[in-house]
Design a protein around this motif. Sequence first.
Motif, PDB file in Angstrom:
ATOM      1  N   MET A   3       0.834  -1.195   0.000  1.00 17.36           N
ATOM      2  CA  MET A   3       0.000   0.000   0.000  1.00 17.36           C
ATOM      3  C   MET A   3       0.878   1.258   0.000  1.00 17.36           C
ATOM      4  O   MET A   3       1.839   1.351   0.758  1.00 17.36           O
ATOM      5  CB  MET A   3      -0.873   0.000   1.257  1.00 17.36           C
ATOM      6  CG  MET A   3      -1.802   1.188   1.341  1.00 17.36           C
ATOM      7  SD  MET A   3      -2.770   1.183   2.863  1.00 17.36           S
ATOM      8  CE  MET A   3      -4.294   1.883   2.275  1.00 17.36           C
ATOM      9  N   ASN A   4       0.522   2.218  -0.837  1.00 18.29           N
ATOM     10  CA  ASN A   4       1.234   3.497  -0.873  1.00 18.29           C
ATOM     11  C   ASN A   4       0.470   4.538  -0.068  1.00 18.29           C
ATOM     12  O   ASN A   4      -0.708   4.793  -0.331  1.00 18.29           O
ATOM     13  CB  ASN A   4       1.379   3.992  -2.313  1.00 18.29           C
ATOM     14  CG  ASN A   4       2.318   3.104  -3.107  1.00 18.29           C
ATOM     15  OD1 ASN A   4       3.340   2.656  -2.584  1.00 18.29           O
ATOM     16  ND2 ASN A   4       1.970   2.836  -4.350  1.00 18.29           N
ATOM     17  N   ILE A   5       1.140   5.123   0.890  1.00 18.53           N
ATOM     18  CA  ILE A   5       0.521   6.133   1.755  1.00 18.53           C
ATOM     19  C   ILE A   5       1.342   7.412   1.654  1.00 18.53           C
ATOM     20  O   ILE A   5       2.574   7.380   1.772  1.00 18.53           O
ATOM     21  CB  ILE A   5       0.490   5.668   3.228  1.00 18.53           C
ATOM     22  CG1 ILE A   5      -0.264   4.342   3.362  1.00 18.53           C
ATOM     23  CG2 ILE A   5      -0.126   6.732   4.123  1.00 18.53           C
ATOM     24  CD1 ILE A   5      -0.144   3.699   4.751  1.00 18.53           C
ATOM     25  N   LEU A   6       0.657   8.519   1.431  1.00 13.44           N
ATOM     26  CA  LEU A   6       1.332   9.826   1.404  1.00 13.44           C
ATOM     27  C   LEU A   6       1.095  10.532   2.745  1.00 13.44           C
ATOM     28  O   LEU A   6      -0.057  10.691   3.169  1.00 13.44           O
ATOM     29  CB  LEU A   6       0.768  10.678   0.260  1.00 13.44           C
ATOM     30  CG  LEU A   6       1.258  12.130   0.177  1.00 13.44           C
ATOM     31  CD1 LEU A   6       2.768  12.202  -0.041  1.00 13.44           C
ATOM     32  CD2 LEU A   6       0.516  12.881  -0.932  1.00 13.44           C
ATOM     33  N   ILE A   7       2.193  10.919   3.381  1.00 11.96           N
ATOM     34  CA  ILE A   7       2.087  11.664   4.638  1.00 11.96           C
ATOM     35  C   ILE A   7       2.329  13.141   4.339  1.00 11.96           C
ATOM     36  O   ILE A   7       3.394  13.504   3.813  1.00 11.96           O
ATOM     37  CB  ILE A   7       3.105  11.158   5.679  1.00 11.96           C
ATOM     38  CG1 ILE A   7       2.865   9.661   5.892  1.00 11.96           C
ATOM     39  CG2 ILE A   7       3.017  11.975   6.965  1.00 11.96           C
ATOM     40  CD1 ILE A   7       3.064   9.146   7.271  1.00 11.96           C
ATOM     41  N   ILE A  28      -2.272  10.585   4.945  1.00 13.90           N
ATOM     42  CA  ILE A  28      -2.284  10.948   6.365  1.00 13.90           C
ATOM     43  C   ILE A  28      -1.907  12.418   6.425  1.00 13.90           C
ATOM     44  O   ILE A  28      -0.842  12.816   5.944  1.00 13.90           O
ATOM     45  CB  ILE A  28      -1.304  10.066   7.168  1.00 13.90           C
ATOM     46  CG1 ILE A  28      -1.801   8.612   7.149  1.00 13.90           C
ATOM     47  CG2 ILE A  28      -1.155  10.588   8.599  1.00 13.90           C
ATOM     48  CD1 ILE A  28      -0.818   7.609   7.745  1.00 13.90           C
ATOM     49  N   LEU A  29      -2.790  13.234   6.973  1.00 13.76           N
ATOM     50  CA  LEU A  29      -2.646  14.689   6.900  1.00 13.76           C
ATOM     51  C   LEU A  29      -2.565  15.322   8.284  1.00 13.76           C
ATOM     52  O   LEU A  29      -3.481  15.174   9.096  1.00 13.76           O
ATOM     53  CB  LEU A  29      -3.855  15.282   6.159  1.00 13.76           C
ATOM     54  CG  LEU A  29      -3.965  16.813   6.141  1.00 13.76           C
ATOM     55  CD1 LEU A  29      -2.841  17.439   5.314  1.00 13.76           C
ATOM     56  CD2 LEU A  29      -5.328  17.243   5.586  1.00 13.76           C
ATOM     57  N   ASN A  30      -1.452  16.015   8.537  1.00 12.06           N
ATOM     58  CA  ASN A  30      -1.379  16.939   9.669  1.00 12.06           C
ATOM     59  C   ASN A  30      -1.284  18.333   9.061  1.00 12.06           C
ATOM     60  O   ASN A  30      -0.207  18.761   8.633  1.00 12.06           O
ATOM     61  CB  ASN A  30      -0.176  16.657  10.565  1.00 12.06           C
ATOM     62  CG  ASN A  30      -0.177  17.555  11.793  1.00 12.06           C
ATOM     63  OD1 ASN A  30      -0.959  18.501  11.876  1.00 12.06           O
ATOM     64  ND2 ASN A  30       0.689  17.256  12.750  1.00 12.06           N
ATOM     65  N   ALA A  31      -2.408  18.996   8.998  1.00 12.09           N
ATOM     66  CA  ALA A  31      -2.455  20.312   8.350  1.00 12.09           C
ATOM     67  C   ALA A  31      -2.153  21.434   9.329  1.00 12.09           C
ATOM     68  O   ALA A  31      -2.394  22.610   9.010  1.00 12.09           O
ATOM     69  CB  ALA A  31      -3.814  20.515   7.689  1.00 12.09           C
ATOM     70  N   ILE A  74     -11.582  14.722  -3.401  1.00  9.59           N
ATOM     71  CA  ILE A  74     -10.684  13.697  -3.947  1.00  9.59           C
ATOM     72  C   ILE A  74     -11.183  12.295  -3.567  1.00  9.59           C
ATOM     73  O   ILE A  74     -11.938  12.137  -2.610  1.00  9.59           O
ATOM     74  CB  ILE A  74      -9.213  13.902  -3.489  1.00  9.59           C
ATOM     75  CG1 ILE A  74      -9.077  13.801  -1.968  1.00  9.59           C
ATOM     76  CG2 ILE A  74      -8.675  15.227  -4.016  1.00  9.59           C
ATOM     77  CD1 ILE A  74      -7.642  13.869  -1.461  1.00  9.59           C
ATOM     78  N   LYS A  75     -10.716  11.322  -4.344  1.00  5.65           N
ATOM     79  CA  LYS A  75     -11.165   9.939  -4.116  1.00  5.65           C
ATOM     80  C   LYS A  75     -10.358   9.243  -3.025  1.00  5.65           C
ATOM     81  O   LYS A  75     -10.821   8.292  -2.396  1.00  5.65           O
ATOM     82  CB  LYS A  75     -11.037   9.136  -5.420  1.00  5.65           C
ATOM     83  CG  LYS A  75     -11.898   9.651  -6.559  1.00  5.65           C
ATOM     84  CD  LYS A  75     -12.821   8.559  -7.055  1.00  5.65           C
ATOM     85  CE  LYS A  75     -13.942   8.997  -7.989  1.00  5.65           C
ATOM     86  NZ  LYS A  75     -14.159  10.391  -8.223  1.00  5.65           N
ATOM     87  N   VAL A  76      -9.121   9.703  -2.826  1.00  2.35           N
ATOM     88  CA  VAL A  76      -8.222   9.051  -1.860  1.00  2.35           C
ATOM     89  C   VAL A  76      -8.696   9.359  -0.432  1.00  2.35           C
ATOM     90  O   VAL A  76      -8.952  10.519  -0.101  1.00  2.35           O
ATOM     91  CB  VAL A  76      -6.776   9.573  -2.049  1.00  2.35           C
ATOM     92  CG1 VAL A  76      -5.830   8.896  -1.074  1.00  2.35           C
ATOM     93  CG2 VAL A  76      -6.312   9.369  -3.478  1.00  2.35           C
ATOM     94  N   PRO A  77      -8.847   8.320   0.420  1.00  5.53           N
ATOM     95  CA  PRO A  77      -9.254   8.577   1.804  1.00  5.53           C
ATOM     96  C   PRO A  77      -8.177   9.322   2.594  1.00  5.53           C
ATOM     97  O   PRO A  77      -6.988   9.051   2.424  1.00  5.53           O
ATOM     98  CB  PRO A  77      -9.486   7.170   2.386  1.00  5.53           C
ATOM     99  CG  PRO A  77      -8.752   6.239   1.487  1.00  5.53           C
ATOM    100  CD  PRO A  77      -8.670   6.888   0.133  1.00  5.53           C
ATOM    101  N   VAL A  78      -8.604  10.240   3.432  1.00  2.88           N
ATOM    102  CA  VAL A  78      -7.678  11.066   4.217  1.00  2.88           C
ATOM    103  C   VAL A  78      -7.896  10.815   5.706  1.00  2.88           C
ATOM    104  O   VAL A  78      -9.034  10.841   6.193  1.00  2.88           O
ATOM    105  CB  VAL A  78      -7.872  12.569   3.897  1.00  2.88           C
ATOM    106  CG1 VAL A  78      -6.954  13.425   4.775  1.00  2.88           C
ATOM    107  CG2 VAL A  78      -7.608  12.849   2.422  1.00  2.88           C
ATOM    108  N   VAL A 116       1.593   6.631  13.812  1.00  6.21           N
ATOM    109  CA  VAL A 116       1.696   5.159  13.782  1.00  6.21           C
ATOM    110  C   VAL A 116       0.287   4.555  13.730  1.00  6.21           C
ATOM    111  O   VAL A 116      -0.001   3.659  12.924  1.00  6.21           O
ATOM    112  CB  VAL A 116       2.493   4.654  15.009  1.00  6.21           C
ATOM    113  CG1 VAL A 116       2.353   3.155  15.177  1.00  6.21           C
ATOM    114  CG2 VAL A 116       3.965   5.042  14.862  1.00  6.21           C
ATOM    115  N   LYS A 117      -0.597   5.089  14.574  1.00  3.42           N
ATOM    116  CA  LYS A 117      -1.975   4.578  14.580  1.00  3.42           C
ATOM    117  C   LYS A 117      -2.677   4.865  13.261  1.00  3.42           C
ATOM    118  O   LYS A 117      -3.483   4.061  12.791  1.00  3.42           O
ATOM    119  CB  LYS A 117      -2.754   5.185  15.747  1.00  3.42           C
ATOM    120  CG  LYS A 117      -2.339   4.602  17.083  1.00  3.42           C
ATOM    121  CD  LYS A 117      -3.247   5.054  18.198  1.00  3.42           C
ATOM    122  CE  LYS A 117      -2.862   4.321  19.488  1.00  3.42           C
ATOM    123  NZ  LYS A 117      -3.619   4.820  20.651  1.00  3.42           N
ATOM    124  N   ALA A 118      -2.361   6.006  12.669  1.00  2.00           N
ATOM    125  CA  ALA A 118      -2.965   6.338  11.376  1.00  2.00           C
ATOM    126  C   ALA A 118      -2.482   5.372  10.284  1.00  2.00           C
ATOM    127  O   ALA A 118      -3.255   4.967   9.411  1.00  2.00           O
ATOM    128  CB  ALA A 118      -2.644   7.779  11.002  1.00  2.00           C
TER     129      ALA A 118
END
Length: 141
Positions: A1-5, A69-72, A89-93, A130-132
């Motif tokens: 799985m590819n995850i963007l932080i 995974i977003l910390n804005a 967007i389609k990607v879950p955040v 980590v939990k995210a």
Amino acid sequence: MNILIINGPNLNLLGKRDSNLYGKDTLDELNAKLAKYATNLGANLSFYFSNCEGELITAMQQADCQAIILNAGAYSHYSYAIRDCIEAIKVPVVEVHLSNILAREEFRQKRVFQDVVVGFFCGEQINSYVKAIDFCLALKK
Ligand code: DQA
């Protein structure tokens, strides 16, 4: 799985900000620890940082991954533009925060992404991320 932080404003100052709230790691150290954790679980992380609202939005619109995974940072409390992007967007955040925003100043307790994110973790410093990651991996199953 590819995850963007994705990390937003002032998170490049980690290591210099209040370590009781945000931990002692710099952003690079935090990202390195998360990359190692994710690799052991068979996930691939990529990282994006910007201080700018529009750049965060462009990064999310262009993201080629299965989860974000977003910390804005402070934008989390008032950016309807980022909220609309998450909705579009389609990607879950998944929303994360190092500190416990729910027990801090009143303005930080406002979460404008609340109804458009698929998950929310805060108050556990690096463990919020980590939990995210665990949460994103569970989404795939
Ligand atoms: C933060 C919390 C925000 O209120 C603050 O503006 C930040 C960091 C956190 O990770 O705890 O910059 O998102």
